[in-house]
Design a protein around this motif. Structure first.
Motif, short mmCIF file in Angstrom:
data_model
loop_
_atom_site.label_atom_id
_atom_site.label_comp_id
_atom_site.label_asym_id
_atom_site.label_seq_id
_atom_site.Cartn_x
_atom_site.Cartn_y
_atom_site.Cartn_z
N LEU A 53 10.35 3.22 5.06
CA LEU A 53 10.22 2.66 3.72
C LEU A 53 11.59 2.27 3.16
CD1 LEU A 53 7.56 5.13 2.26
CD2 LEU A 53 7.17 2.77 3.01
N ASP A 54 12.58 3.10 3.41
CA ASP A 54 13.94 2.77 2.96
C ASP A 54 14.42 1.47 3.60
OD1 ASP A 54 14.10 5.01 1.36
OD2 ASP A 54 15.20 6.22 2.84
N GLU A 55 14.15 1.29 4.88
CA GLU A 55 14.58 0.07 5.58
C GLU A 55 13.85 -1.15 5.04
OE1 GLU A 55 16.98 -0.40 7.69
OE2 GLU A 55 17.56 1.70 7.78
N ASP A 113 -3.52 14.14 10.95
CA ASP A 113 -3.80 12.77 11.37
C ASP A 113 -3.21 12.43 12.73
OD1 ASP A 113 -4.91 12.67 8.84
OD2 ASP A 113 -3.18 11.65 7.95
N SER A 114 -2.04 12.97 13.02
CA SER A 114 -1.39 12.72 14.30
C SER A 114 -0.48 13.90 14.63
CB SER A 114 -0.54 11.44 14.25
OG SER A 114 0.20 11.28 15.45
N LEU A 115 -0.51 14.31 15.88
CA LEU A 115 0.33 15.43 16.32
C LEU A 115 1.70 14.97 16.81
CD1 LEU A 115 -2.35 17.47 18.31
CD2 LEU A 115 -1.48 17.94 16.00
N TYR A 116 1.91 13.65 16.81
CA TYR A 116 3.10 13.10 17.45
C TYR A 116 4.06 12.46 16.45
CZ TYR A 116 0.92 14.03 21.91
OH TYR A 116 0.36 14.67 22.99
N LEU A 117 5.32 12.41 16.84
CA LEU A 117 6.33 11.68 16.08
C LEU A 117 6.59 10.32 16.72
CD1 LEU A 117 8.32 12.04 13.67
CD2 LEU A 117 10.04 12.69 15.37
N GLY A 118 6.49 10.27 18.02
CA GLY A 118 6.67 9.04 18.79
C GLY A 118 5.97 9.20 20.12
N LYS A 119 6.07 8.21 20.97
CA LYS A 119 5.36 8.25 22.25
C LYS A 119 5.79 9.46 23.07
CE LYS A 119 4.13 5.38 26.21
NZ LYS A 119 4.31 4.05 26.87
N GLY A 120 4.82 10.33 23.38
CA GLY A 120 5.08 11.50 24.19
C GLY A 120 5.88 12.59 23.52
N GLN A 168 7.39 13.99 10.15
CA GLN A 168 6.69 12.71 9.97
C GLN A 168 6.99 12.11 8.60
OE1 GLN A 168 2.53 13.43 10.72
NE2 GLN A 168 2.79 13.43 12.95
N VAL A 169 7.05 12.95 7.57
CA VAL A 169 7.39 12.45 6.24
C VAL A 169 8.76 11.80 6.26
CG1 VAL A 169 7.84 13.06 3.83
CG2 VAL A 169 5.93 14.14 5.06
N ARG A 170 9.70 12.46 6.89
CA ARG A 170 11.07 11.90 6.93
C ARG A 170 11.10 10.58 7.70
NH1 ARG A 170 12.53 17.58 6.96
NH2 ARG A 170 12.28 17.72 9.22
N LYS A 171 10.29 10.47 8.75
CA LYS A 171 10.29 9.23 9.53
C LYS A 171 9.72 8.08 8.71
CE LYS A 171 8.84 7.06 13.85
NZ LYS A 171 8.35 7.26 15.23
N GLY A 202 0.79 -1.22 0.00
CA GLY A 202 0.00 0.00 0.00
C GLY A 202 0.83 1.27 0.00
N ASN A 203 0.11 2.38 -0.01
CA ASN A 203 0.68 3.71 0.08
C ASN A 203 0.38 4.28 1.46
OD1 ASN A 203 1.42 4.03 -2.97
ND2 ASN A 203 -0.72 3.36 -2.95
N VAL A 204 0.94 5.45 1.79
CA VAL A 204 0.86 5.92 3.17
C VAL A 204 0.52 7.40 3.23
CG1 VAL A 204 2.49 4.16 3.98
CG2 VAL A 204 3.35 6.41 3.25
N ARG A 205 -0.13 7.79 4.35
CA ARG A 205 -0.43 9.21 4.58
C ARG A 205 -0.02 9.59 5.99
NH1 ARG A 205 -6.37 12.22 4.17
NH2 ARG A 205 -6.21 13.01 6.30
N VAL A 206 0.74 10.70 6.09
CA VAL A 206 1.14 11.26 7.37
C VAL A 206 0.67 12.71 7.43
CG1 VAL A 206 3.13 9.74 7.66
CG2 VAL A 206 3.40 11.91 6.43
N GLY A 207 1.07 13.42 8.48
CA GLY A 207 0.73 14.83 8.60
C GLY A 207 0.06 15.14 9.92
N LEU A 208 0.14 16.41 10.34
CA LEU A 208 -0.39 16.81 11.64
C LEU A 208 -1.92 16.81 11.67
CD1 LEU A 208 2.07 19.62 12.81
CD2 LEU A 208 2.19 17.16 13.13
#
Length: 310
Positions: free
Chosen positions: A283-285, A259-266, A275-278, A251-257
């Protein structure tokens, strides 16, 4: 190219309020800056809402959109995707005011009326920046996000048929896939379908991996594996785990504030681009390639940036 992953970025939305994150884009300048940075980070599609620059409340005002959409187009070749959802408090005419004027390559389209709420979040906040925020969030408990069959048909006709806009079909529940198939059968939707499956919104499907598999297999039955492009949005803390699973499933993916205000827990995300870079690192991995805007246009059969009115 068919195996490349399209990254969409929903920059600000209409659900979160300024109190919830100091990084939420509010002014036209902030929305443009975050969108451009997200595109530079690898987002091929930018999903855009507008906000009143005075206090951050959602607005459908075309004059506000005009303060950032042309700037984004001038600075990046990303696909500009304008919401037709607006917010649960806007009329259909308000939600369509700018899309009808702009005739963009792509618009979002919600595939059903539903309960859509984050009202429990209000219990966790004691100090609000603006007077409109608390009643706005709490009031979601008693609102229905209206998207009737007549509404959907109208949008498909006036934007799709008359202006050549294609759609990000937002499906929050299994029944929304069948609604989408109905309009395909009515001849109002041509392929390829860009299907955005949304998980984790109270009122829609929960963010369970089993639900993602069920949506994927149901879409396969209804549209055929080659008849649609599959994308996933995971709300809040479910964002990265579900997107990783979606990518593994083709599939494809959607990020952005939106949808979520966080990068990780807390950890609040400082920008949409973060978020795009994360997700791009993930995806690179996984040895998955990211689609460029030009490749996304080809995969989704879009009309091109030269055929819009901004």
């Amino acid at each position: 190219m068919s195996d490349k992953v399209i990254i969409s970025c929903a920059v600000t939305g209409s659900v979160h309020t300024p109190t919830m994150s100091p990084h939420l884009a509010i002014t036209p300048e902030q929305i443009a800056e975050q969108a451009i940075e997200a595109a530079e980070a690898g987002a091929a599609i930018l999903h855009l809402h507008a906000r009143d620059p005075a206090d951050g409340r959602p607005t459908p005002d075309p004059k506000v959109f005009d303060r950032f959409v042309p700037r984004i187009k001038a600075a990046t070749d990303a696909v500009i995707n304008i919401t037709t959802g607006g917010s649960t408090r806007m009329t259909l005419a308000e939600r369509l005011a700018y899309p009808l004027q702009a005739a963009p390559e792509m618009c979002s389209l919600n595939m059903g009326s539903m309960n859509f709420t984050i009202h429990p979040v209000a219990r966790k906040i004691t100090n609000w920046q603006h007077g409109w925020e608390k009643p706005y969030v709490e009031g979601m408990e008693d609102l229905i996000f209206r998207n009737t069959f007549a509404d959907i048909k109208h949008i498909l006709q006036v934007l799709g048929r008359e202006r050549g806009t294609r759609f990000e079909f937002e499906c929050y529940d299994m029944g929304h896939l069948y609604t989408l198939a109905h309009f395909r059968d009515e001849g109002l939707i041509d392929g390829p379908i860009f299907l955005q499956c949304i998980f984790g919104i109270l009122g829609g499907l929960g963010a369970d991996p089993e639900n993602l598999v069920a949506m994927r297999t149901t879409a396969d039955r209804l549209f055929g594996r080659d008849g649609y492009r599959f994308s996933v949005l995971g709300a809040g803390r479910h964002q990265m785990p579900l997107l990783t699973m979606a990518a593994v499933m083709g599939g494809n993916v959607r990020v952005g504030l939106e949808d979520s205000l966080y990068l990780g827990k807390g950890q609040l995300a400082s920008s949409c681009a973060e978020q795009v870079r994360k997700i791009r690192r993930i995806l690179d991995e996984l040895s998955l390639e990211v689609a460029t805007p030009a490749e996304a246009r080809t995969l989704l059969a879009l009309k091109g940036a030269d055929a819009v009115n901004f």
